[in-house]
Write an enzyme that holds these catalytic residues in place. Structure first.
Site, PDB file in Angstrom:
ATOM      1  N   THR A 150       6.814   1.656   0.950  1.00  0.00           N
ATOM      2  CA  THR A 150       6.509   1.008   2.138  1.00  0.00           C
ATOM      3  C   THR A 150       7.246  -0.509   1.880  1.00  0.00           C
ATOM      4  O   THR A 150       7.614  -0.951   0.940  1.00  0.00           O
ATOM      5  CB  THR A 150       5.084   0.679   1.889  1.00  0.00           C
ATOM      6  OG1 THR A 150       4.795  -0.149   3.039  1.00  0.00           O
ATOM      7  CG2 THR A 150       4.540   0.054   0.669  1.00  0.00           C
ATOM      8  N   SER A 192      -2.257  -5.487  -0.637  1.00  0.00           N
ATOM      9  CA  SER A 192      -3.660  -4.774  -0.286  1.00  0.00           C
ATOM     10  C   SER A 192      -3.612  -3.975  -1.635  1.00  0.00           C
ATOM     11  O   SER A 192      -2.456  -3.591  -2.219  1.00  0.00           O
ATOM     12  CB  SER A 192      -3.658  -3.820   0.747  1.00  0.00           C
ATOM     13  OG  SER A 192      -2.650  -2.720   0.859  1.00  0.00           O
ATOM     14  N   TYR A 194      -3.807  -0.454  -1.207  1.00  0.00           N
ATOM     15  CA  TYR A 194      -2.736   0.448  -1.145  1.00  0.00           C
ATOM     16  C   TYR A 194      -1.511   0.034  -1.256  1.00  0.00           C
ATOM     17  O   TYR A 194      -0.462   0.726  -2.252  1.00  0.00           O
ATOM     18  CB  TYR A 194      -3.107   0.792   0.318  1.00  0.00           C
ATOM     19  CG  TYR A 194      -1.745   1.207   1.180  1.00  0.00           C
ATOM     20  CD1 TYR A 194      -1.372   2.897   0.705  1.00  0.00           C
ATOM     21  CD2 TYR A 194      -0.908   0.683   1.924  1.00  0.00           C
ATOM     22  CE1 TYR A 194      -0.051   3.257   1.030  1.00  0.00           C
ATOM     23  CE2 TYR A 194       0.142   1.110   2.219  1.00  0.00           C
ATOM     24  CZ  TYR A 194       0.794   2.258   1.903  1.00  0.00           C
ATOM     25  OH  TYR A 194       1.928   2.973   2.316  1.00  0.00           O
ATOM     26  N   HIS A 195      -0.972  -1.055  -0.835  1.00  0.00           N
ATOM     27  CA  HIS A 195       0.403  -1.393  -0.868  1.00  0.00           C
ATOM     28  C   HIS A 195       0.644  -1.642  -2.666  1.00  0.00           C
ATOM     29  O   HIS A 195       1.778  -1.358  -3.192  1.00  0.00           O
ATOM     30  CB  HIS A 195       0.565  -2.887  -0.341  1.00  0.00           C
ATOM     31  CG  HIS A 195       0.745  -2.500   1.056  1.00  0.00           C
ATOM     32  ND1 HIS A 195      -0.342  -2.878   1.870  1.00  0.00           N
ATOM     33  CD2 HIS A 195       1.997  -2.082   1.767  1.00  0.00           C
ATOM     34  CE1 HIS A 195       0.000  -2.776   3.026  1.00  0.00           C
ATOM     35  NE2 HIS A 195       1.400  -2.315   2.950  1.00  0.00           N
ATOM     36  N   LYS A 198       1.973   1.386  -4.185  1.00  0.00           N
ATOM     37  CA  LYS A 198       3.090   1.730  -3.966  1.00  0.00           C
ATOM     38  C   LYS A 198       4.046   1.163  -4.964  1.00  0.00           C
ATOM     39  O   LYS A 198       5.329   1.509  -5.167  1.00  0.00           O
ATOM     40  CB  LYS A 198       3.695   1.375  -2.694  1.00  0.00           C
ATOM     41  CG  LYS A 198       2.873   2.169  -1.554  1.00  0.00           C
ATOM     42  CD  LYS A 198       3.268   3.726  -1.535  1.00  0.00           C
ATOM     43  CE  LYS A 198       2.733   4.543  -0.274  1.00  0.00           C
ATOM     44  NZ  LYS A 198       3.246   5.970  -0.219  1.00  0.00           N
TER      45      LYS A 198
END
Ligand code: NAD
Ligand code: USQ
Length: 402
Positions: A150, A192, A194-195, A198
């Site tokens: 991302t 976040s 989520y990020h 990654k």
């Protein structure tokens, strides 16, 4: 871009990006098998929301594809984060040339909902990615990996208006004998949980490329918009997912859908946030280009910025408002993020390999708006305003329509 026909596993191939990619690669003649645990469909049940478009069960999708094109796509119901031994067996049986790894919990707001969602996102994403790499080593097969990363790994605003490179940053390290030049992974600056997963994936990839020579491509993708590709549009049974809710819906598709159903456009804060975008049609093309251009064994991880354009959120709202007459609502921002940022993204690698970028045009906006209007009766207005906040105590906006 034409390359060899490959035997490919699509991990997460039932999802928003994975399904159209599976169809695109199958149409191009590749031998495709989807691996998915259907967790995204279960999260819809948990959140009491459904894709705006009526997506069909996976087996119905695959039967329709065979009936319409004569092409067969395999399906294996498997959790890559939990069923390691079955995954190794699958690699040994199917001996793929490559795998495309989409299989992660991908919503930043969902990853910030509560401790359970944070822990699930880290456990699922980090274990899943590590299992994939470990299983390739155990299989002793030379399987190329294409992973969906991302743009958010770089974060926003850290380097002002300096161009964000494709993965690696050249730095000058001071030493007693003068500065030496080094290339390092661009510093991670996730916004976040989520990020953050990654950014952890990136370290796993760097290690396994260095230690085991796994051939890995990491695609730092921007926000995907649109919903249809030529293949998903063939028949309604092949229709792609369209997320519009406050956790999973992404900004441009949300705005287009909101305009189509007569809901005010939900701008967070000032709308000064600038983000990178790509249409789903280009996502599937980029994956094929990446599959056709893997790094060599022993190379460092090959990083591409999978982005075609950048836009400021308030400019997107203004554009859609101008075209459709939709009202724009400026809401308290539920996220902890900069109120405004510059974003200058280097994206030379895909262009150099022949990508002809699809840019935001009124025609494409209209195509997506038509899908929104067609399925407007499926929208649940109570799920539109984002309710997940990044920290307890942050203001939550009320629903804008009853
Ligand atoms: P999605 O949630 O629609 O699809 C992900 C799929 O993976 C789902 O079908 C889910 O069931 C499956 N999955 C999740 N965990 C799994 C596991 N442990 N085992 C097996 N299957 C599992 O998401 P998407 O929008 O298609 O995104 C795909 C990938 O692309 C993600 O990794 C995401 O981070 C990345 N990405 C998406 C966007 C976007 O705008 N949608 C932008 C940039 C990057
Ligand atoms: N935003 C609004 N109004 C909305 C929704 C979002 O103003 O109704 C704002 C957000 O506050 C944020 C920006 O729009 O500033 C983007 O939010 P988003 O939900 O569209 O995108 P994001 O959370 O970054 O995540 C999405 C995907 C994720 C992917 C990422 C790519 O869900 O999987 O990794 O886009 S990127 O943003 O480039 O990192």
């Amino acid at each position: 871009m034409q390359g060899d026909l490959l035997n490919v596993l699509i991990l997460g191939g039932d999802g928003f990006c994975g399904w159209p990619t599976a169809l695109h690669l199958s149409q191009a003649g590749h031998d495709v098998t989807i691996v998915d645990n259907l967790s995204r469909r279960h999260i819809d049940v948990e959140l009491e929301v459904e894709s705006l478009t009526p997506i069909r069960p996976i087996h119905e999708r695959l039967v329709a594809w065979k009936e319409l094109t004569g092409k067969e796509i395999g399906f294996v119901h498997l959790d890559i984060a939990k069923e390691y031994d079955r995954f190794v067996d699958l690699l040994l049986e199917s001996r793929p040339d490559a795998l495309v790894h989409f299989a992660e919990q991908r919503a930043a707001p969902y990853s910030m909902r509560d401790s359970a969602a944070k822990r699930y996102t880290v456990d699922n994403n980090v274990s899943g990615t590590h299992n994939v790499l470990c299983a390739i080593v155990e299989s002793d097969l030379d399987i190329a990996v294409v992973h969906l990363g991302t743009m958010g790994v770089y974060g926003y605003g850290w380097s002002g208006s300096a161009p964000i490179p494709e993965g690696y940053l050249t730095v000058h390290v001071p030493t007693p004998d003068g500065a030496i030049e080094r290339e390092i992974l661009h510093p991670a600056n996730p916004g976040s949980v989520y990020h953050m997963t990654k950014t952890l994936d990136q370290l796993l990839f760097a290690f396994y490329a260095k230690n085991d020579g796994i051939r890995i491509t990491d695609l730092h993708q921007g926000i995907v918009w649109g919903t249809e590709t030529p293949e998903t549009a063939i028949d309604e049974r092949l229709i792609n997912r369209f997320d519009y809710d406050g956790d999973y819906g992404t900004v441009l598709n949300r705005f287009i859908m909101q305009a189509a159903i007569g809901h005010p456009l939900t701008v967070h804060g000032t709308g000064g946030q600038t983000r990178a975008f790509i249409h789903i049609r280009d996502t599937v093309r980029c994956i094929e280009i990446a599959l056709n251009n893997p790094p060599a064994r022993g190379d460092q991880v090959s990083v591409f910025n999978q982005v075609t354009e950048t836009y400021q959120v308030s400019d997107l709202a203004d554009l859609i408002s101008r075209i459709t007459g939709a009202e724009v609502a400026y809401l308290p921002n539920p996220r902890k993020e900069a109120a405004a940022n510059d974003l200058n993204v280097t994206r030379d690698r895909f262009l150099g390999l022949g990508l002809d970028p699809t840019t935001l045009s009124e025609g494409l906006l209209e195509e997506t708006r038509e899908i929104g209007a067609k399925y407007a009766s499926r929208a649940d207005f109570s799920k539109i305003v984002a309710k997940t906040v990044w920290k307890a105590g942050m203001e939550i906006a009320p629903d804008l329509m009853g």
